[in-house]
Design an enzyme around this catalytic site. Structure first.
Site, short mmCIF file in Angstrom:
data_model
loop_
_atom_site.label_atom_id
_atom_site.label_comp_id
_atom_site.label_asym_id
_atom_site.label_seq_id
_atom_site.Cartn_x
_atom_site.Cartn_y
_atom_site.Cartn_z
CG ASP A 174 -38.49 -60.30 2.26
OD1 ASP A 174 -38.78 -60.07 3.45
OD2 ASP A 174 -38.71 -61.39 1.70
CD GLU A 193 -35.83 -60.24 6.25
OE1 GLU A 193 -36.53 -60.54 7.22
OE2 GLU A 193 -36.14 -60.52 5.07
#
Length: 556
Positions: free
Chosen positions: A213, A267
């Site tokens: 993330d 990401e």
């Protein structure tokens, strides 16, 4: 049907990966919140859909200030979802169906309830515990101003002040997201060692990879300088700093230490293709999300440019591209594609903009078939196989996204793409939660944690399984066709076909041609021998392609 799990198959290069948002997938215990038992009960749906792997948004112990992206303990499952034994059983059952499993790791921050931060908050300034985070004295005569003027991604200041052990106002700590998500100091070796151990913890339990993330954000300029709004890497103080790459080289060494090697998936929100590609060098991540493609409007010139730039950037480092249309952070693409302006960006959410859902659905079908024909891996977000749209009329009192609360409702946030899935029945909760008996003999069903639209009655799994032209039937057919034509679609072969400004057409393999009509009028089909699959329900005519339609052709 179980699919190959060959240890030597670099599956991340061509897999179709399905994102499971556990809170909204399926509820087995009847409390209105999805859980791992609910996922286990619905694994046959995912296997029949035809995906190759599952990516789970965070399922760890968390106060849920940001839907689990505020992790308190990576080695425990949040009680709302189950326990560690349930997660281990889920991984084993997924593997038995030929489905790999990817877990989410959030390196930029932890929860303010994490043991490290609790210790740091209670410690005095200068304590070793505080060096795991970004504690700093404030500005002003009494330190009453934050250390700098950085703003949170979620709105408002990126700093919160704490009290000293004696109760007087003390230092400030950095949180680029919510105050409940203090940023970690990755210059501290203990932070690096802990995360490498977390990777091993989940790899040892069968996880086939991790999704990383906010992967560009962990490294910070230690001076914490002010910066102009238009600052770009490498001059930005916390986006894509060069030091971030040493983190992922170390993670890659951990992943490569397993047999078969585990996958790292980032990401990575970056506008510069060259800097994006740096994350995909041979000793860093295996793949990263392609957000330029997601953000692109439904327009042939823009899409052609994004596709070519993506292929060029990945070819330079020998990496495989990824293609994604929706996820838990963005407006669902059925809604986006039904708007007059179908482009997307975090600063361009266009909440409340009029949407033609019939047009959006037609384009969504065409976009799937277009993306599945491109070289690389493809990501699906739960519910897109049902044609679900963004739910934008959630009452303010029920909204939970910190973006909504920290912007005082000016940005309604991401709850609209996180509404629980409809499985069966004619009214909410549409089989998301089980019906349970009460002590009085009456039957009751918990309300989902976010309300579902009544119109989803026609979009349940149950309803669509009875309709051979439904979105669900189309997704199953498209994924089956992608496997059937793997000889054409799994390699790197790609070349554009023709220059019609209304059409995107490209060849994969010697006799496979994908043609997408992104215009508002019929366009001629190139010569072909067979129509393998069309995004539009029914059978297209032999000579023309309807608007907003994609077909796969056999040209030999």
């Amino acid at each position: 049907m179980a699919r190959s799990t060959d240890a030597h198959d670099e599956w991340w290069r061509h897999a179709v990966i399905y994102q499971v948002y556990p809170r909204s997938f399926a509820d087995a215990d009847g409390d209105g919140i999805g859980d791992l038992a609910g996922v286990r009960g619905r694994l046959p749906h995912l296997a029949e859909l035809g995906v190759d792997a599952l990516w789970f948004s965070p399922w760890y112990a968390s106060p849920q200030a940001d839907a689990g992206y505020d992790v308190a303990d990576y080695r425990r499952i949040d009680p709302a979802f189950g326990d560690l034994a349930e997660a281990e059983a889920l991984i084993a059952e997924a593997h038995a169906l030929g489905l790999r499993v990817i877990v989410d790791i959030v390196p930029n921050h932890v929860s303010d309830q994490h043991a490290w931060f609790q210790e740091a908050r209670a410690a005095a300034p200068g304590a070793e515990a505080r060096d795991l985070f970004w504690f700093r004295p404030g500005r002003g005569a009494d330190g009453e101003l934050p250390p700098n003027d950085w703003q949170s991604v979620f709105g408002g200041p990126a700093w919160t002040r704490v009290a000293d052990p004696d109760g007087t106002p003390g230092e400030w700590y950095l949180h680029l997201f919510a105050p409940e998500q203090p940023d970690l100091n990755w210059d501290n070796p203990k932070v690096r060692e802990e995360h490498e151990d977390i990777l091993r913890f989940w790899f040892d339990r069968g996880a086939d990879g991790v999704r990383i993330d906010s992967a560009t954000m962990p490294a910070k300029d230690p001076a914490l300088p002010e910066f102009a709004p238009d600052s770009t890497p490498p001059d930005h103080p916390y986006i894509d700093r060069d030091g971030v790459h040493s983190i992922y080289r170390a993670w890659r060494a951990v992943a490569d230490g397993y047999e078969p090697a585990r996958a790292l998936i980032g990401e990575v929100w970056l506008a510069d293709p060259e800097r994006f590609a740096r994350y995909l060098r041979g000793d860093e991540m295996h793949t990263a999300f392609n957000f330029d493609y997601l953000n692109s409007p439904w327009e042939p010139g823009a899409l052609r440019t994004v596709i070519q730039d993506t292929l060029d950037a990945h070819a330079g480092v020998g990496a495989s591209p990824t293609w994604v249309l929706s996820n838990h952070d963005v407006t669902r693409h059925v809604t986006r594609y039904g708007r007059a302006d179908s482009s997307y960006g975090h600063a361009l959410r266009q909440h409340g903009t009029p949407t033609d859902l019939e047009l959006g659905t037609r384009r969504a079908r065409a976009a799937l078939l277009l993306a599945l024909a491109l070289p690389g891996a493809h990501y699906l977000y739960q519910g897109e196989e049902l044609g679900l749209w963004e739910v934008e009329d959630i009452p303010a009192a029920l909204r939970q996204d910190p973006i909504f609360h920290r912007t005082a409702g000016q940005d309604i946030g991401r709850d609209g793409c996180r509404v629980p899935l409809p499985w069966s029945g004619d009214e909410p909760p549409f089989g998301f939660s089980p019906t349970t008996g009460s002590t009085t003999g009456s039957m009751a069903t918990a309300q989902p944690w976010l309300p579902q639209p009544a119109a989803w009655a026609a979009h349940t799994v149950e309803a669509q399984e009875a309709d051979p032209e439904s979105m669900l039937a189309f997704y199953r057919a498209a994924l089956a066709a992608r496997r059937r034509h793997a000889a054409d679609l799994r390699g790197g072969s790609f070349r554009w076909h023709g220059t019609d400004p209304h059409v995107l057409a490209f060849r994969r393999g010697p006799g496979f041609l994908c043609v997408a009509n992104l215009s508002g009028t019929d366009q001629p089909l190139p010569p072909h021998g067979e129509i393998l699959l069309s995004s539009a329900p029914g059978t297209p005519g032999p000579g023309s392609l309807a608007p907003d339609t994609t077909v796969w052709l056999r040209t030999e």
